[in-house]
Design an enzyme around this catalytic site. Structure first.
Site, PDB file in Angstrom:
ATOM      1  N   CYS A  91      49.274 106.823   0.820  1.00 16.51           N
ATOM      2  CA  CYS A  91      50.462 106.618   1.648  1.00 16.51           C
ATOM      3  C   CYS A  91      51.277 105.503   0.997  1.00 16.51           C
ATOM      4  O   CYS A  91      51.163 105.278  -0.211  1.00 16.51           O
ATOM      5  CB  CYS A  91      50.077 106.281   3.090  1.00 16.51           C
ATOM      6  SG  CYS A  91      49.140 104.746   3.260  1.00 16.51           S
ATOM      7  N   ARG A  92      52.044 104.796   1.766  1.00 17.46           N
ATOM      8  CA  ARG A  92      52.867 103.725   1.206  1.00 17.46           C
ATOM      9  C   ARG A  92      52.033 102.503   0.844  1.00 17.46           C
ATOM     10  O   ARG A  92      52.158 101.947  -0.234  1.00 17.46           O
ATOM     11  CB  ARG A  92      53.963 103.327   2.187  1.00 17.46           C
ATOM     12  CG  ARG A  92      54.878 102.244   1.671  1.00 17.46           C
ATOM     13  CD  ARG A  92      55.997 101.947   2.666  1.00 17.46           C
ATOM     14  NE  ARG A  92      56.822 100.863   2.187  1.00 17.46           N
ATOM     15  CZ  ARG A  92      56.593  99.582   2.460  1.00 17.46           C
ATOM     16  NH1 ARG A  92      55.578  99.225   3.213  1.00 17.46           N
ATOM     17  NH2 ARG A  92      57.391  98.650   1.981  1.00 17.46           N
TER      18      ARG A  92
END
Length: 130
Positions: A91-92
């Protein structure tokens, strides 16, 4: 002890447990550095990369060949993920991928890893979807 103090204590304990669950590692979920993942991508053509960010985030830039299964959709789309291949989730920053790891472990997946630090720590190529 009055009822307000008891309720406050219980709420405090629940908040602490929730925070700990978010930051503690998931048992059996491997953490790969950016360099480790780049090597694995070169060597293992069967690796399945799953980006658990929102579609708008994914379209702005993702690791090449990653499929987008946003975290809120993961439980209902788990059948799209092969069980006989190594799964790498990202993810981020690593928070959503950790949650995704918990979900996949709970669904019986055993060969899963996450990108440590998420895309914030990724030092490889990215592609955009228009």
């Amino acid at each position: 002890m009055d009822i307000v103090r008891i309720i406050s204590t219980v709420i405090y304990i629940l908040i602490v447990l929730f925070i700990l669950r978010q930051i503690l590692p998931v048992k059996g979920l491997k953490n790969l550095s950016s360099d480790d993942l780049k090597e694995k991508i070169k060597k293992d053509k069967n690796l399945v990369l799953i980006d658990v960010r929102k579609p708008a985030e994914y379209s702005q830039g993702h690791i090449q060949n990653a499929i987008n299964i946003p975290l809120p959709q993961l439980r209902r789309r788990v059948k799209e993920i092969p069980r006989d291949k190594e799964i790498l989730i990202y993810c981020r920053n690593g928070m959503r991928s950790r949650q995704a790891g918990r979900i996949l472990k709970g669904k019986g997946f055993s060969n899963i890893a996450q990108l440590r630090g998420g895309l914030l720590w990724w030092e490889g190529k990215m592609e955009k979807t228009l």
